[in-house]
Design an enzyme around this catalytic site. Sequence first.
Site, PDB file in Angstrom:
ATOM      1  N   LYS A  73       1.406   4.220   7.255  1.00 19.44           N
ATOM      2  CA  LYS A  73       0.701   5.076   6.298  1.00 19.44           C
ATOM      3  C   LYS A  73       1.228   6.502   6.417  1.00 19.44           C
ATOM      4  CE  LYS A  73      -2.425   2.136   4.710  1.00 19.44           C
ATOM      5  NZ  LYS A  73      -1.764   0.958   5.274  1.00 19.44           N
ATOM      6  N   SER A 117       0.805  -1.223   0.000  1.00 18.37           N
ATOM      7  CA  SER A 117       0.000   0.000   0.000  1.00 18.37           C
ATOM      8  C   SER A 117       0.838   1.272   0.000  1.00 18.37           C
ATOM      9  CB  SER A 117      -0.957   0.031   1.199  1.00 18.37           C
ATOM     10  OG  SER A 117      -0.285   0.386   2.380  1.00 18.37           O
TER      11      SER A 117
END
Length: 209
Positions: free
Chosen positions: A167, A129
């Site tokens: 993230k 991701s």
Amino acid sequence: MKSLTEKQKNILEFIEEFLDREGMAPTVYEIADNFQIKTSTVFAHLRALQKKKQLSRSSKARSISLMSRARGSRTMPNCALAIPLLGRVNAGLPSESIEFKEGEVCISNTMLGEHTPEQMFALRVQGESMRDLGIYDGDIVICGQGASKPRPGDIVVALVQGEVTVKSYFPKTGGRIELRPANPDFSVQVYPIADVTIQGKVVGLHRKY
């Protein structure tokens, strides 16, 4: 290695290659699986290699250390600080909380920045991701904990409702935090600030080619 058997030489080479590739020592089970031998046979070879002063180990998992490296035969001038490698962090959906030490990663003092050595740790990335920011599956991210609050756009290790993820960090209005992936195949996640604990900020990357 004149006094070593061929199998012992092969095991030493496997351990060395594993250390270079994974940043930690193999387990007895991984050695046994690689050579298709019993774990009892691996233990016998490791004991022999200890007696021949080729390696050291304890009863803990991944505790094998090569004596050649301890004597400095492969040390690097910028390898000044050993920090704990604490398992895997998901670069995808949040993963289970990281609580165990897999090994150590050696870094340069220049990576400390505003952090102290005690605030540094490393995590192995699992997932894609964060791909578009150059963080790939299997990479090791170097992280610093607690020196200052993250700024918008910082890459962080976040504990979200008891699970860990990596993230980009963006604070939002209304007491919310956006955790943004760097891959269009993954969606942005927004959480109440009370559900998110920032465990560290990513300050560097290790990758084995």
